[in-house]
Design an enzyme around this catalytic site. Sequence first.
Site, short mmCIF file in Angstrom:
data_model
loop_
_atom_site.label_atom_id
_atom_site.label_comp_id
_atom_site.label_asym_id
_atom_site.label_seq_id
_atom_site.Cartn_x
_atom_site.Cartn_y
_atom_site.Cartn_z
CD GLU A 1 -3.01 -0.64 -0.16
OE1 GLU A 1 -3.03 0.51 -0.62
OE2 GLU A 1 -3.68 -1.55 -0.67
CE1 TYR B 1 -6.58 3.77 -0.30
CE2 TYR B 1 -4.22 3.53 0.09
CZ TYR B 1 -5.38 3.12 -0.53
OH TYR B 1 -5.36 2.04 -1.37
CG ASP C 1 -7.37 4.13 -4.86
OD1 ASP C 1 -8.55 4.24 -5.29
OD2 ASP C 1 -6.54 3.39 -5.40
#
Length: 293
Positions: A39, A122, A140
Amino acid sequence: MSATVLSMRDEVMAWYATHARDLPWRTPERTPWGVLVSEVMLQQTPVSRVEPVWYSWMQRWPEPADLAGEEPGTAIRAWGRLGYPRRALRLHAAAGAIVDRHGGRVPSAHADLLALPGVGSYTAAAVATFAFGQRHVVLDTNVRRVLARAASGQQFPARTTTAAEYRLTDGLLPTDDSAPTWSVAVMELGALVCTARNPRCDECPIAGSCAWRLAGAPPHDGPPRRGQAWEGTDRQVRGRLMAVLRGTDHPVPKHQLDAVWPAAVQRERALDGLVSDGLVEPLDDELYRLPGV
Ligand code: SF4
């Protein structure tokens, strides 16, 4: 929830079942640590460039403790050319905190993830969702673009995430255990079909209900979108300085760094920035190195 929205969700998840890319951080063998590393790497770098570096990180540092035991400069060197190398420092710091606070295991609670250094909302939501199967809004750029088009009839979302967008995404998120699949599916649709420049609407599973397409694909009428300028920017200078430092195990004399860029003021500014970001360590005698190595 309207029947149209429900069928849109089903169609996107059915599309994902047959079109998803086979990515190593999505396999059943993935670890929470592998998901966290992926990520962070994927935030500003495309999959094709991330994949080989992710594999080499996982081989070298299969657990957070393995990375935490290294000097930060080693992580920066292994970051290679992914760009925005502060992310390597952030992962190194997060690995240290995971060892100190969580016995070396990536925590599953969203609040614990969010409390790790360098982990924003996030990333915390993505790791809680994709590593631990929880229900969180994962918003995103790909998800934002698909929903702007399909649900709001806009070619592009606002520059920054709005409360309305968050509510829309939350409303679309399934309440059962398919929530992670929906999130990754809509993300994948944005990456492969509903791309920023040339959406492939002919191949899109929700073309029949997409608000933007049904409105005749009106052009963007908001503020101009930021480009990703590179040539001549401080980022380019920083990249060249970092490439010299990554390419050797020895401290680098200043004159060698001076050779990478002719404009002295810009070059010094870039070098100062790298030092203040903790990416470069100045030593005596005008020598520089990656921190600790
Ligand atoms: S129909 Fe086109 S614009 Fe709409 S979601 Fe699909 S790819 Fe995107």
